[in-house]
Design a protein around this motif. Structure first.
Motif, PDB file in Angstrom:
ATOM      1  N   PRO A 240     -14.497 -13.943   4.066  1.00 44.41           N
ATOM      2  CA  PRO A 240     -13.441 -12.734   3.964  1.00 44.41           C
ATOM      3  C   PRO A 240     -12.510 -12.363   5.149  1.00 44.41           C
ATOM      4  CG  PRO A 240     -16.014 -12.336   4.686  1.00 44.41           C
ATOM      5  CD  PRO A 240     -15.722 -13.733   4.250  1.00 44.41           C
ATOM      6  N   PHE A 241     -12.584 -12.869   6.234  1.00 53.35           N
ATOM      7  CA  PHE A 241     -11.736 -12.132   7.159  1.00 53.35           C
ATOM      8  C   PHE A 241     -11.930 -13.287   8.359  1.00 53.35           C
ATOM      9  CE2 PHE A 241     -10.816  -9.761  11.060  1.00 53.35           C
ATOM     10  CZ  PHE A 241      -9.692  -9.149  10.525  1.00 53.35           C
ATOM     11  N   PHE A 242     -10.504 -13.433   9.007  1.00 62.08           N
ATOM     12  CA  PHE A 242     -10.262 -14.217   9.948  1.00 62.08           C
ATOM     13  C   PHE A 242      -9.377 -13.613  11.267  1.00 62.08           C
ATOM     14  CE2 PHE A 242     -11.061 -17.631   6.997  1.00 62.08           C
ATOM     15  CZ  PHE A 242     -12.127 -18.124   7.472  1.00 62.08           C
TER      16      PHE A 242
ATOM     17  N   ILE B  60      -3.618 -12.196   7.211  1.00 61.90           N
ATOM     18  CA  ILE B  60      -3.591 -10.955   6.155  1.00 61.90           C
ATOM     19  C   ILE B  60      -2.486 -11.277   4.816  1.00 61.90           C
ATOM     20  CG2 ILE B  60      -2.845  -8.759   6.038  1.00 61.90           C
ATOM     21  CD1 ILE B  60      -5.664  -8.996   7.211  1.00 61.90           C
ATOM     22  N   GLY B  61      -1.554 -12.101   5.139  1.00 61.32           N
ATOM     23  CA  GLY B  61      -0.808 -12.372   4.019  1.00 61.32           C
ATOM     24  C   GLY B  61      -1.398 -12.846   2.865  1.00 61.32           C
ATOM     25  N   SER B  62      -2.496 -13.431   2.987  1.00 61.24           N
ATOM     26  CA  SER B  62      -3.328 -14.190   2.132  1.00 61.24           C
ATOM     27  C   SER B  62      -4.289 -13.142   1.219  1.00 61.24           C
ATOM     28  CB  SER B  62      -3.957 -15.257   2.415  1.00 61.24           C
ATOM     29  OG  SER B  62      -5.143 -14.844   3.334  1.00 61.24           O
ATOM     30  N   THR B  63      -4.341 -11.849   1.604  1.00 57.01           N
ATOM     31  CA  THR B  63      -5.321 -10.781   1.260  1.00 57.01           C
ATOM     32  C   THR B  63      -4.558  -9.767   0.303  1.00 57.01           C
ATOM     33  OG1 THR B  63      -4.845  -9.055   2.956  1.00 57.01           O
ATOM     34  CG2 THR B  63      -6.475 -10.897   3.390  1.00 57.01           C
ATOM     35  N   PRO B  64      -5.221  -9.012  -0.452  1.00 57.03           N
ATOM     36  CA  PRO B  64      -4.332  -7.991  -1.384  1.00 57.03           C
ATOM     37  C   PRO B  64      -3.587  -6.887  -0.506  1.00 57.03           C
ATOM     38  CG  PRO B  64      -6.679  -8.113  -2.308  1.00 57.03           C
ATOM     39  CD  PRO B  64      -6.664  -9.119  -0.870  1.00 57.03           C
ATOM     40  N   MET B  65      -3.909  -7.091   0.628  1.00 56.85           N
ATOM     41  CA  MET B  65      -3.347  -5.832   1.678  1.00 56.85           C
ATOM     42  C   MET B  65      -2.230  -6.592   2.296  1.00 56.85           C
ATOM     43  SD  MET B  65      -6.288  -3.682   3.017  1.00 56.85           S
ATOM     44  CE  MET B  65      -5.545  -2.557   3.955  1.00 56.85           C
ATOM     45  N   SER B  66      -1.327  -7.311   1.637  1.00 59.05           N
ATOM     46  CA  SER B  66      -0.315  -8.148   2.344  1.00 59.05           C
ATOM     47  C   SER B  66       1.069  -7.445   2.508  1.00 59.05           C
ATOM     48  CB  SER B  66       0.062  -9.464   1.519  1.00 59.05           C
ATOM     49  OG  SER B  66       0.679  -8.879   0.130  1.00 59.05           O
ATOM     50  N   ALA B  67       1.165  -6.139   2.320  1.00 56.14           N
ATOM     51  CA  ALA B  67       2.571  -5.383   2.577  1.00 56.14           C
ATOM     52  C   ALA B  67       2.805  -5.592   3.915  1.00 56.14           C
ATOM     53  CB  ALA B  67       2.080  -4.010   2.079  1.00 56.14           C
ATOM     54  N   GLY B  68       4.307  -5.996   3.934  1.00 56.26           N
ATOM     55  CA  GLY B  68       4.636  -5.859   5.444  1.00 56.26           C
ATOM     56  C   GLY B  68       4.812  -7.209   5.971  1.00 56.26           C
ATOM     57  N   ILE B  69       4.492  -8.147   5.163  1.00 53.86           N
ATOM     58  CA  ILE B  69       4.135  -9.458   5.708  1.00 53.86           C
ATOM     59  C   ILE B  69       5.392 -10.332   4.785  1.00 53.86           C
ATOM     60  CG2 ILE B  69       2.828 -11.555   5.831  1.00 53.86           C
ATOM     61  CD1 ILE B  69       0.573  -9.566   6.333  1.00 53.86           C
ATOM     62  N   PRO B  70       6.093 -11.108   5.459  1.00 49.89           N
ATOM     63  CA  PRO B  70       7.173 -12.015   4.800  1.00 49.89           C
ATOM     64  C   PRO B  70       6.516 -12.899   3.975  1.00 49.89           C
ATOM     65  CG  PRO B  70       7.861 -11.630   6.960  1.00 49.89           C
ATOM     66  CD  PRO B  70       6.395 -11.128   6.915  1.00 49.89           C
TER      67      PRO B  70
ATOM     68  N   GLY C 240     -22.783  11.237  -7.377  1.00 47.35           N
ATOM     69  CA  GLY C 240     -22.357  12.227  -6.546  1.00 47.35           C
ATOM     70  C   GLY C 240     -20.937  12.243  -6.148  1.00 47.35           C
ATOM     71  N   GLY C 241     -20.115  11.526  -7.014  1.00 44.53           N
ATOM     72  CA  GLY C 241     -18.817  11.628  -6.736  1.00 44.53           C
ATOM     73  C   GLY C 241     -18.063  10.247  -6.863  1.00 44.53           C
ATOM     74  N   ARG C 242     -16.950   9.828  -6.553  1.00 44.29           N
ATOM     75  CA  ARG C 242     -16.166   8.648  -6.697  1.00 44.29           C
ATOM     76  C   ARG C 242     -17.205   7.431  -5.917  1.00 44.29           C
ATOM     77  NH1 ARG C 242     -16.531   7.186  -1.715  1.00 44.29           N
ATOM     78  NH2 ARG C 242     -15.491   8.075  -0.331  1.00 44.29           N
ATOM     79  N   PRO C 243     -17.021   6.291  -6.431  1.00 42.81           N
ATOM     80  CA  PRO C 243     -17.921   5.092  -6.111  1.00 42.81           C
ATOM     81  C   PRO C 243     -17.358   4.637  -4.774  1.00 42.81           C
ATOM     82  CG  PRO C 243     -16.511   4.276  -7.728  1.00 42.81           C
ATOM     83  CD  PRO C 243     -16.343   5.986  -7.813  1.00 42.81           C
ATOM     84  N   VAL C 244     -17.769   4.037  -3.942  1.00 48.38           N
ATOM     85  CA  VAL C 244     -17.477   3.244  -2.606  1.00 48.38           C
ATOM     86  C   VAL C 244     -16.485   2.178  -3.114  1.00 48.38           C
ATOM     87  CG1 VAL C 244     -19.704   3.580  -1.289  1.00 48.38           C
ATOM     88  CG2 VAL C 244     -19.264   1.528  -2.584  1.00 48.38           C
ATOM     89  N   LYS C 245     -15.480   1.700  -2.167  1.00 43.79           N
ATOM     90  CA  LYS C 245     -14.297   1.078  -2.579  1.00 43.79           C
ATOM     91  C   LYS C 245     -14.273  -0.208  -1.680  1.00 43.79           C
ATOM     92  CE  LYS C 245     -11.325   5.127  -3.667  1.00 43.79           C
ATOM     93  NZ  LYS C 245     -10.371   5.634  -3.446  1.00 43.79           N
ATOM     94  N   PRO C 246     -13.761  -1.227  -2.200  1.00 41.92           N
ATOM     95  CA  PRO C 246     -13.914  -2.392  -1.359  1.00 41.92           C
ATOM     96  C   PRO C 246     -12.558  -2.407  -0.235  1.00 41.92           C
ATOM     97  CG  PRO C 246     -12.651  -2.853  -3.329  1.00 41.92           C
ATOM     98  CD  PRO C 246     -13.220  -1.462  -3.289  1.00 41.92           C
ATOM     99  N   VAL C 247     -12.811  -3.060   0.828  1.00 39.18           N
ATOM    100  CA  VAL C 247     -12.044  -2.822   1.997  1.00 39.18           C
ATOM    101  C   VAL C 247     -10.565  -3.424   1.595  1.00 39.18           C
ATOM    102  CG1 VAL C 247     -11.298  -3.557   4.228  1.00 39.18           C
ATOM    103  CG2 VAL C 247     -13.742  -2.766   3.673  1.00 39.18           C
ATOM    104  N   PHE C 248     -10.452  -4.559   1.108  1.00 37.83           N
ATOM    105  CA  PHE C 248      -9.255  -5.387   0.725  1.00 37.83           C
ATOM    106  C   PHE C 248      -9.064  -5.039  -0.623  1.00 37.83           C
ATOM    107  CE2 PHE C 248     -10.676  -8.140   4.331  1.00 37.83           C
ATOM    108  CZ  PHE C 248      -9.399  -8.076   5.162  1.00 37.83           C
ATOM    109  N   ARG C 249      -7.958  -3.848  -0.560  1.00 38.22           N
ATOM    110  CA  ARG C 249      -7.593  -3.365  -2.071  1.00 38.22           C
ATOM    111  C   ARG C 249      -5.896  -3.152  -1.862  1.00 38.22           C
ATOM    112  NH1 ARG C 249     -10.416   0.768  -0.076  1.00 38.22           N
ATOM    113  NH2 ARG C 249      -9.395   2.927   0.024  1.00 38.22           N
ATOM    114  N   ARG C 250      -5.236  -3.320  -2.960  1.00 40.26           N
ATOM    115  CA  ARG C 250      -3.641  -3.107  -2.595  1.00 40.26           C
ATOM    116  C   ARG C 250      -3.418  -1.721  -2.684  1.00 40.26           C
ATOM    117  NH1 ARG C 250       0.327  -6.558  -2.640  1.00 40.26           N
ATOM    118  NH2 ARG C 250      -1.377  -8.456  -3.465  1.00 40.26           N
ATOM    119  N   ARG C 251      -3.995  -0.784  -3.366  1.00 39.47           N
ATOM    120  CA  ARG C 251      -3.485   0.719  -3.268  1.00 39.47           C
ATOM    121  C   ARG C 251      -4.576   1.419  -2.734  1.00 39.47           C
ATOM    122  NH1 ARG C 251       1.792   1.320  -4.575  1.00 39.47           N
ATOM    123  NH2 ARG C 251       2.354  -0.461  -6.282  1.00 39.47           N
TER     124      ARG C 251
END
Length: 441
Positions: free
Chosen positions: A150-152, A159-169, A429-440
């Motif tokens: 999951p993480f290095f 990070i460019g290889s993950t869904p949270m790649s915004a800002g990476i050329p 009791g509300g919204r479900p927990v969310k994955p760390v790596f998500r685009r939005r």
């Protein structure tokens, strides 16, 4: 306590304060309140041993302490005493402290497969330095990461290889390729496809499953054959598998390895270690182009180095790794029996090495479910168990483990009701927990 009665008003208000000033409301995404049931993300007041207290006054048995870093328990006396001795002597100087030599000697004695070491503050410093060093030594641009892990690093090459790649050329992202864990044939094909382009293979030597027989030795042979650097990310496996790392346990020496997390028992320290021939490229005693390896203002704070030395001594002298495995085995057996007893043995599943347990929450079809994870976490919290994972610390007692298993059994009873209903929504009791790596967000 019933989850409908369990509320955290002070923590909820503090989370609002945190979000107003800190992007994400925490300094590590894995600690974000989106990782917990809605309005049930405790804000911590203090901790001791295997217990933490939130600002609402609740006490919890804590697992995964400090994102796996606090493996001896909070405020461990040997560590805090070592730190306290250094605090009165100054923490940072214009030249190296003798503590740096002491800490390096201690580390290299603990991890004898390494010949040199350089300390930093966090894992990303070390892994990125390893990548830079590998590129410099080989003259190659590409990095091959284990895509199943999951993480290095927080840095662009990963990070460019993950869904949270915004800002990476895109040009940066294209230089990172991936290989599957345990599949030597696929890795060989990748190295052939990018012949003379891949600087290093970087992976955690083990994860939720043990390496297949001969796998790590096979990677060692592939790296040698193709002239690339083999890097073991031992942020998690270091100390939890063996104080000398998984490389010692499995008998395969990488060219470079990175340590962190358990190394400081919560104090900020990481390490890049490896073969002298490579590591010296970041030094002054060679004739090649210089590599800007690691140069951190706070990398050698004396109190963090003292903490690391105390941690290593404690592990070796008190057999901590064996204790972690024994505690984890007791917990895994108890949770497995509790889940089976409540009829959810195929849905609440404990995975991983005993010293590094995680749990899966599966839906009616046996698929991972954030909704069922939310239900499960709510019940654990209400029972006084803070457990984003089941990663143990040596501070846990048998009583702590037994209480955890009792709370898990109660949670599994509700889990069974939700499965029978075919919909866990009424218990969320509300919204479900969310994955760390998500685009939005």
């Amino acid at each position: 306590m019933d989850t409908e009665e369990f509320q955290l008003p002070r923590s909820q208000a503090a989370n609002e304060r945190l979000h107003a000033m800190i992007p994400g409301g925490a300094h590590t995404y894995a600690k974000g309140d989106d990782q917990y049931p809605e309005n049930l993300a405790p804000v911590i007041s203090h901790g001791r041993g295997a217990h933490v207290w939130d600002i609402d006054g609740n006490r919890y048995i804590e697992y995964g302490s400090g994102l796996r870093s606090v493996s001896l328990g909070h405020a461990h006396p040997r560590v805090t005493e070592a730190v306290r001795r250094e605090l009165d002597r100054g923490s940072n100087f214009v030249r190296p402290s003798i503590v740096e030599a002491d800490a390096a000697e201690r580390f290299l004695a603990t991890v004898p497969t390494a010949e040199m070491v350089k300390f930093a503050k966090n894992g990303s410093d070390a892994t990125t330095a390893a990548v830079r060093l590998a590129r410099a030594a080989t003259g190659r641009p590409r990095v091959a990461i284990c895509g199943d892990q999951p993480f290095f690093s927080v840095d662009d090459w990963f990070i460019g290889s993950t869904p949270m790649s915004a800002g990476i050329p895109a040009a940066t992202t294209e230089l990172t390729v991936s290989f599957p864990y345990g599949d030597l044939a696929a890795t060989a094909e990748l190295l052939t496809r990018y012949q003379d382009e891949i600087a290093c293979l970087i992976l955690e030597p083990a994860g939720h499953t043990e390496p297949p027989p001969g796998y790590l030795a096979g990677l060692r042979e592939l790296a040698d054959r193709h002239g690339c650097v083999l890097v073991f990310d031992e942020m998690i496996t270091g100390f939890r598998w063996s104080e000398a790392g998984a490389q010692s346990l499995y008998g395969v020496a990488p060219d470079l390895s990175t340590f962190g997390k358990a190394l400081g028992n919560g104090f900020a320290i990481s390490a890049l270690a490896g073969r002298r021939e490579l590591m010296e490229r970041g030094g002054q005693r060679h004739s090649a182009d210089r590599v800007f390896l690691l140069s951190t203002t706070h990398g050698a704070e004396t109190h963090s180095l003292a903490a690391a030395m105390a941690v290593q001594s404690t592990y070796v002298e008190e057999g901590i790794t064996a204790q972690l495995h024994a505690l984890g085995a007791r917990l895994a057996a108890g949770v497995t029996d509790a889940a089976a007893g409540m009829g959810v043995g195929d849905h609440v599943v404990v995975r991983g090495r005993a010293s590094n347990l995680v749990f899966a929450t599966l839906d009616e079809k046996g698929q991972p479910s954030q909704q069922y994870r939310t239900l499960f976490l709510r019940r654990l919290l209400a029972g006084g168990v803070l457990a984003p994972s089941f990663v143990v610390s040596s501070a846990l007692s048998d009583t702590d483990i037994d209480h955890t298993v009792d709370v898990v059994a109660q949670a599994c009873a509700v889990y069974r009701k939700a499965l029978d209903a075919g919909d866990p929504t009424p218990w969320l009791g509300g919204r479900p927990v969310k994955p760390v790596f998500r685009r939005r967000a």
